[in-house]
Design a protein around this motif. Structure first.
Motif, PDB file in Angstrom:
ATOM      1  N   GLU A  47      30.825  52.071  29.121  1.00 12.26           N
ATOM      2  CA  GLU A  47      31.570  50.667  28.764  1.00 12.26           C
ATOM      3  C   GLU A  47      32.116  50.080  30.254  1.00 12.26           C
ATOM      4  O   GLU A  47      32.544  48.704  29.960  1.00 12.26           O
ATOM      5  N   ASP A  48      31.804  50.561  31.060  1.00  8.53           N
ATOM      6  CA  ASP A  48      32.484  49.808  32.477  1.00  8.53           C
ATOM      7  C   ASP A  48      31.290  48.952  33.119  1.00  8.53           C
ATOM      8  O   ASP A  48      31.180  48.768  34.487  1.00  8.53           O
ATOM      9  N   GLN A  49      30.148  48.973  32.478  1.00  9.50           N
ATOM     10  CA  GLN A  49      28.773  48.302  33.071  1.00  9.50           C
ATOM     11  C   GLN A  49      28.740  46.726  32.867  1.00  9.50           C
ATOM     12  O   GLN A  49      27.711  46.235  33.111  1.00  9.50           O
ATOM     13  N   ARG A  58      35.967  48.770  41.381  1.00  8.00           N
ATOM     14  CA  ARG A  58      36.952  48.951  40.706  1.00  8.00           C
ATOM     15  C   ARG A  58      38.095  47.876  41.768  1.00  8.00           C
ATOM     16  O   ARG A  58      37.700  47.564  42.857  1.00  8.00           O
ATOM     17  N   GLU A 101      41.533  47.137  35.693  1.00  3.71           N
ATOM     18  CA  GLU A 101      41.688  48.813  35.478  1.00  3.71           C
ATOM     19  C   GLU A 101      42.696  49.058  34.509  1.00  3.71           C
ATOM     20  O   GLU A 101      42.699  50.083  33.615  1.00  3.71           O
ATOM     21  N   THR A 106      29.702  54.564  43.239  1.00  4.19           N
ATOM     22  CA  THR A 106      28.474  54.111  42.375  1.00  4.19           C
ATOM     23  C   THR A 106      27.142  54.930  43.065  1.00  4.19           C
ATOM     24  O   THR A 106      26.172  55.321  42.348  1.00  4.19           O
ATOM     25  N   TYR A 148      38.195  42.770  32.765  1.00  2.07           N
ATOM     26  CA  TYR A 148      37.965  43.755  33.634  1.00  2.07           C
ATOM     27  C   TYR A 148      38.888  44.485  34.524  1.00  2.07           C
ATOM     28  O   TYR A 148      38.469  45.526  35.430  1.00  2.07           O
ATOM     29  N   HIS A 202      26.644  44.103  35.214  1.00  5.10           N
ATOM     30  CA  HIS A 202      26.142  44.905  36.333  1.00  5.10           C
ATOM     31  C   HIS A 202      24.586  44.624  36.167  1.00  5.10           C
ATOM     32  O   HIS A 202      23.831  44.081  35.070  1.00  5.10           O
ATOM     33  N   VAL A 239      41.230  48.072  30.739  1.00 10.08           N
ATOM     34  CA  VAL A 239      40.260  48.443  30.255  1.00 10.08           C
ATOM     35  C   VAL A 239      39.558  49.747  31.058  1.00 10.08           C
ATOM     36  O   VAL A 239      38.654  50.291  30.463  1.00 10.08           O
ATOM     37  N   GLY A 240      40.253  50.336  31.860  1.00 14.55           N
ATOM     38  CA  GLY A 240      39.900  51.474  32.668  1.00 14.55           C
ATOM     39  C   GLY A 240      39.372  51.234  34.033  1.00 14.55           C
ATOM     40  O   GLY A 240      38.853  50.295  34.417  1.00 14.55           O
ATOM     41  N   ARG A 241      39.135  52.508  34.718  1.00 13.12           N
ATOM     42  CA  ARG A 241      38.740  52.530  35.941  1.00 13.12           C
ATOM     43  C   ARG A 241      37.228  52.375  36.037  1.00 13.12           C
ATOM     44  O   ARG A 241      36.456  52.846  35.203  1.00 13.12           O
ATOM     45  N   ARG A 242      36.623  51.786  37.203  1.00 11.43           N
ATOM     46  CA  ARG A 242      35.350  51.571  37.492  1.00 11.43           C
ATOM     47  C   ARG A 242      35.188  52.345  38.893  1.00 11.43           C
ATOM     48  O   ARG A 242      36.004  52.323  39.515  1.00 11.43           O
TER      49      ARG A 242
END
Length: 486
Positions: A96-98, A122, A138, A150, A136, A101, A141-144
């Motif tokens: 869900e972090d995409q 991030r 962190e 990557t 977006y 992209h 919605v959380g860490r990327r």
């Protein structure tokens, strides 16, 4: 004069003022938190070959495959994000972090490509985005992963998403875009050579490259089927509670979806929990009905793995635990159609053969019952098709990272094509006897039966991947009795 409330600027419900002191305080004092150094996307060993196959189809051209964008569900709330299947298949990035992209295959001096990922890394802790950006950030919605992480995960060169416009403003090779996925890219991607037909060809090729499944993909599908089987067991155990609830269909949906979220990414499609006449609605997902023990429950559901491969299984269950005589007649006819269809699956058979075989059995059964008045062979003619009043849709489809997988493939490679070893497909004949259909006897009206299983084409036939769930009526009754007693 406007009131003070009207004159105030619009604000979001979660926005609170941030003082300079708080902003400074938030920008310091954070420990490093890197990902483990061996983190890789699942199936990473298979990804280079997939990209090479795509590269070979379009030498010298820039290929742009976006993950997709967030879509608003209501006001300031987005739907849960799932990357586009082609992007996930080429990168292994499925989370869900995409959103936003983009994978770009840049043509190189030779006839190959370099794959470059453009991602939103991030948020650095020395700027306020990590705690203030509700979409977006962190903290929201959380860490990327960062860019180096990557690259570590995928093996691909990773660049900041903000640099993508500069890339497109530079050299302008002929470009193809997976269109309709990311509106920003529609204008941003280089127009050199871009046409709707060329973009459509990219979409078609991406579908066709996925038709034959790798052994790793088959393993993911088998895992999805394993979890789905457990979800069907859960549903049977929950039937007593569901029968007592005024919206028992939703109780069933919730029970299965709990298993899907606990074991995988969720469901591969909206669960169909259709009781009684609701089972005659092919894609019934309202699931707002009560359960009647004298009727059947059609459950069409599939768990999607974290790698986004989905099962697709249907069972039709007697809510009393035992089929009535009329219910069993309908069920047995559908099962006979499914077994006849499965029997013709093998490499070299035409894709449509199994559907035609299922429909032959259905038409013959309906004729024997006196419902279909004309001879079965006449009903099956293309200029007739009268049997379809009772069984409207196709009897199966390809299955994989999409529930209706490879749907953009050309007809000659899919619907009018031949089966190959490594194809995975569903076989799902059904009878849908509408409650207001006066061509039917009263005891059959409002009954819907579908039996759906997932199969792998092998060198000498087909393997039933979903064989852990019973199919014949007696076995279904025994299975339900055993689970309800446990």
């Amino acid at each position: 004069m406007p009131s003070d409330d009207i004159a105030r600027p619009h604000t979001r419900s979660h926005d609170l003022p941030v003082s300079t002191a708080l902003d400074v305080f938030m920008s310091a004092g954070w420990a490093p938190s890197p990902l483990p150094p061996d983190t890789r996307v699942p199936g990473h060993a298979h990804l280079p070959a997939r990209r090479e196959r795509l590269s070979a189809r379009f030498p010298g051209e820039r290929l742009v495959v976006p993950a997709g964008v967030l879509k608003v569900r209501s006001n300031d709330t987005d739907h849960r994000f799932r990357p586009h299947s082609a992007y996930a298949w080429l990168t292994g990035l499925t989370g869900e972090d995409q959103p936003g992209h983009v994978l770009v295959l840049e043509p190189t001096g030779s006839e190959g490509h370099e794959a470059v990922l453009y991602v939103r890394p991030r948020s650095p802790r020395d700027s306020s985005g990590f705690y203030r950006d509700r979409r977006y950030g962190e903290f929201w919605v959380g860490r990327r992963p960062d860019l180096d992480e990557t690259t570590m995960m995928t093996g691909l060169r990773s660049e900041h998403l903000d640099d993508l416009p500069t890339t497109f403003a530079g050299s302008r090779p002929p470009t193809r875009l997976l269109a309709g996925v990311d509106p920003v890219l529609e204008d941003l991607a280089s127009p050199e050579g871009r046409t709707e037909a060329r973009d459509t060809e990219l979409e078609t090729v991406l579908s066709e490259l996925r038709l034959v499944k790798e052994p790793w993909e088959v393993g993911q599908l088998q895992l999805a089927i394993q979890h789905t089987t457990a979800g069907f067991d859960d549903v049977v155990r929950a039937l007593p509670q569901a029968l007592r609830h005024p919206r028992g269909e939703r109780w069933i949906e919730g029970v299965f979806n709990l298993r899907a979220r606990a074991e995988g990414n969720g469901t591969g499609y909206d669960t169909i929990a259709a009781s009684g006449a609701h089972a005659c609605v092919l894609h019934w997902i309202r699931n707002d009905g009560a359960l009647d023990p004298s009727q059947l429950l059609l459950l069409d559901a599939g768990v999607e793995t974290d790698t986004l491969y989905t099962a697709d299984i249907t069972r039709t269950l007697p809510l009393s635990g035992r089929f009535s005589a009329a219910q069993r007649d309908v069920y047995d006819l559908v099962l006979a159609a499914q077994e006849a269809a499965i029997a013709v699956l093998k490499p070299g058979a035409r894709f449509r053969d199994f559907h035609r075989e299922a429909m032959r059995v259905i038409a013959e059964g309906l004729h024997e019952w006196g419902i279909l008045r004309l001879p079965p062979e006449r009903a099956l003619d293309e200029d007739s098709g009268l049997h379809r009043r009772y069984t409207l849709c196709s009897s199966g489809h390809m299955l994989g990272i999409d529930v209706h997988d490879c749907a953009q493939a050309r007809a000659e490679t899919y619907l009018d094509g031949v089966l190959e070893e490594g194809h995975v497909l569903t076989v799902e004949p059904g009878l849908y006897l509408q409650p207001d259909d006066e061509t039917l006897p009263l005891e059959l009206r409002g009954m819907g039966v579908r039996i759906e299983d997932d199969l792998l084409i092998t060198a000498d036939g087909a393997k039933l991947l979903s064989d852990a769930l019973p199919r014949n009526a007696a076995d279904v009754e025994e299975w339900m009795a055993r689970l309800l007693e446990s």
